[in-house]
Motif scaffolding. Structure first.
Motif, PDB file in Angstrom:
ATOM      1  N   HIS A   1      17.954  -6.832 -11.047  1.00 17.82           N
ATOM      2  CA  HIS A   1      18.490  -7.955 -11.808  1.00 17.82           C
ATOM      3  C   HIS A   1      17.364  -8.924 -12.195  1.00 17.82           C
ATOM      4  CE1 HIS A   1      22.709  -7.375  -9.837  1.00 17.82           C
ATOM      5  NE2 HIS A   1      22.460  -6.488 -10.769  1.00 17.82           N
TER       6      HIS A   1
ATOM      7  N   SER B   1      14.554 -10.563 -20.395  1.00 22.27           N
ATOM      8  CA  SER B   1      15.271 -11.472 -21.297  1.00 22.27           C
ATOM      9  C   SER B   1      14.439 -12.709 -21.596  1.00 22.27           C
ATOM     10  CB  SER B   1      16.602 -11.873 -20.661  1.00 22.27           C
ATOM     11  OG  SER B   1      17.265 -12.847 -21.436  1.00 22.27           O
ATOM     12  N   ALA B   2      13.786 -13.271 -20.577  1.00 18.45           N
ATOM     13  CA  ALA B   2      12.990 -14.486 -20.773  1.00 18.45           C
ATOM     14  C   ALA B   2      11.782 -14.225 -21.661  1.00 18.45           C
ATOM     15  CB  ALA B   2      12.556 -15.034 -19.422  1.00 18.45           C
TER      16      ALA B   2
ATOM     17  N   TYR C   1      17.814 -17.778 -10.351  1.00 20.69           N
ATOM     18  CA  TYR C   1      18.173 -16.544  -9.655  1.00 20.69           C
ATOM     19  C   TYR C   1      17.131 -16.213  -8.587  1.00 20.69           C
ATOM     20  CZ  TYR C   1      19.966 -11.808  -8.966  1.00 20.69           C
ATOM     21  OH  TYR C   1      20.496 -10.666  -8.419  1.00 20.69           O
TER      22      TYR C   1
ATOM     23  N   LEU D   1      17.120 -19.573 -16.059  1.00 28.29           N
ATOM     24  CA  LEU D   1      18.029 -18.636 -15.404  1.00 28.29           C
ATOM     25  C   LEU D   1      17.257 -17.724 -14.450  1.00 28.29           C
ATOM     26  CD1 LEU D   1      20.888 -17.510 -15.148  1.00 28.29           C
ATOM     27  CD2 LEU D   1      20.410 -16.034 -17.112  1.00 28.29           C
ATOM     28  N   LEU D   2      16.102 -17.252 -14.896  1.00 29.43           N
ATOM     29  CA  LEU D   2      15.258 -16.423 -14.031  1.00 29.43           C
ATOM     30  C   LEU D   2      14.824 -17.206 -12.799  1.00 29.43           C
ATOM     31  CD1 LEU D   2      13.526 -13.919 -13.389  1.00 29.43           C
ATOM     32  CD2 LEU D   2      11.765 -14.859 -14.912  1.00 29.43           C
TER      33      LEU D   2
ATOM     34  N   ASP E   1      15.448  -7.576 -15.097  1.00 28.49           N
ATOM     35  CA  ASP E   1      16.189  -7.692 -16.350  1.00 28.49           C
ATOM     36  C   ASP E   1      16.162  -9.122 -16.879  1.00 28.49           C
ATOM     37  OD1 ASP E   1      16.798  -5.027 -16.437  1.00 28.49           O
ATOM     38  OD2 ASP E   1      18.785  -5.238 -15.546  1.00 28.49           O
ATOM     39  N   LEU E   2      16.272 -10.098 -15.975  1.00 29.80           N
ATOM     40  CA  LEU E   2      16.204 -11.498 -16.397  1.00 29.80           C
ATOM     41  C   LEU E   2      14.812 -11.837 -16.925  1.00 29.80           C
ATOM     42  CD1 LEU E   2      18.233 -13.236 -13.529  1.00 29.80           C
ATOM     43  CD2 LEU E   2      18.908 -12.991 -15.928  1.00 29.80           C
TER      44      LEU E   2
ATOM     45  N   GLN F   1      16.485 -19.151 -20.764  1.00 36.70           N
ATOM     46  CA  GLN F   1      16.240 -17.828 -20.168  1.00 36.70           C
ATOM     47  C   GLN F   1      15.278 -17.928 -18.984  1.00 36.70           C
ATOM     48  OE1 GLN F   1      16.042 -18.548 -23.415  1.00 36.70           O
ATOM     49  NE2 GLN F   1      17.554 -17.247 -24.436  1.00 36.70           N
TER      50      GLN F   1
END
Length: 273
Positions: free
Chosen positions: A135, A142-143, A113, A109-110, A138-139, A106
């Motif tokens: 976005h 999630s992390a 991005y 991914l952040l 939101d990432l 997670q």
């Protein structure tokens, strides 16, 4: 970017200090340090000494003083700075602050991005940048949530109280939307939905319930006896009288006029005492 800052740095072997004065004059953002190469040592007030290398993430509360030492020549890091409101309601956030954490999928991914945005920012329109900022948030949610999923009850309850107070002051507005409330409180619409889901309801269901409750109380109020049903409906945010009547009957088992008549009868009926 709206509600986010991105940065990249290559550092020589050196030390950098954030004094109490600098910390007090800065924002309360949370800065996420993604180590790409080399290593640094960080100590912030209230936290331990930690050493971060490639594959580590450091969560930096921007309003806290501290000292960082870059231990290797050419140390590289990527930084994402987010408003505290974006992450304040997450369980475990206080467990992350001033600590090194492993770069989970997670977090990676952040980072990926954010780095892609950083590289292509000049080619994006303002609308695309604003969407990308959401976005990014939101990432980040999630992390932060991956370590200990779900909302922090105390923090979320406090925020929900503020949101409910705000909704109460705006019930007369027909266009009371999740997006409006989320923007007023500096959170994403997704997080707003998550807050209401924690009470097994939705934003729209809660707003409808509160509007009907206020309309019912108004119809029972002797001071409002001269107000028309349509006026009561409009004052509680219903722009469609037919929808108001249907919703009211479904909630209370009678029409608004029947409630008013019942209230008048109750006031005229002598007390047994």
């Amino acid at each position: 970017m709206p509600e986010a800052m991105l940065a990249w740095g290559r550092h020589s072997q050196c030390a950098a200090e954030r004094t109490p004065e600098l910390a007090a004059g800065g924002s309360d953002n949370v800065m996420i340090h993604f180590m790409r190469r080399g290593a640094f040592q960080m100590h912030q007030t209230g936290g331990p000494d930690v050493i971060c290398e490639s594959g580590h993430v450091y969560i930096d509360p921007n309003e806290v003083a501290g000292t960082s030492r870059f231990l290797a020549e050419g140390t590289e890091a990527f930084y994402i700075s987010l408003p505290r409101s974006t992450v304040a309601g997450l369980r475990g956030i206080n467990d992350h602050l001033r600590l090194r954490v492993d770069a989970t999928p997670q977090w990676r991914l952040l980072q990926c991005y954010g780095e892609a945005l950083f590289a292509d920012m000049d080619m994006l329109t303002p609308e695309q940048i604003a969407l990308s900022s959401r976005h990014l948030q939101d990432l980040a949610i999630s992390a932060f949530s991956a370590r200990d999923p779900g909302p922090l009850a105390e923090t979320m309850a406090a925020r929900l109280r503020l949101i409910k107070e705000d909704i109460a002051s705006l019930l007369h507005q027909p266009d009371l939307t999740p997006e409006l409330i989320a923007a007023r409180h500096g959170i994403s619409s997704r997080y707003l939905r998550m807050i209401f889901a924690s009470e097994a309801t939705t934003f729209r269901a809660y707003v409808l319930q509160q509007r009907l409750h206020r309309a019912h109380a108004t119809l029972w109020d002797p001071a409002a006896i001269m107000r028309t049903i349509s006026d009561v409906a409009g004052a509680t945010g219903f722009s469609d009288l037919s929808w108001f009547n249907q919703s009211y009957r479904r909630r209370y088992g009678q029409s608004p006029r029947e409630t008013r008549a019942e209230a008048m009868t109750a006031r005229l009926t002598p007390s047994p005492d």
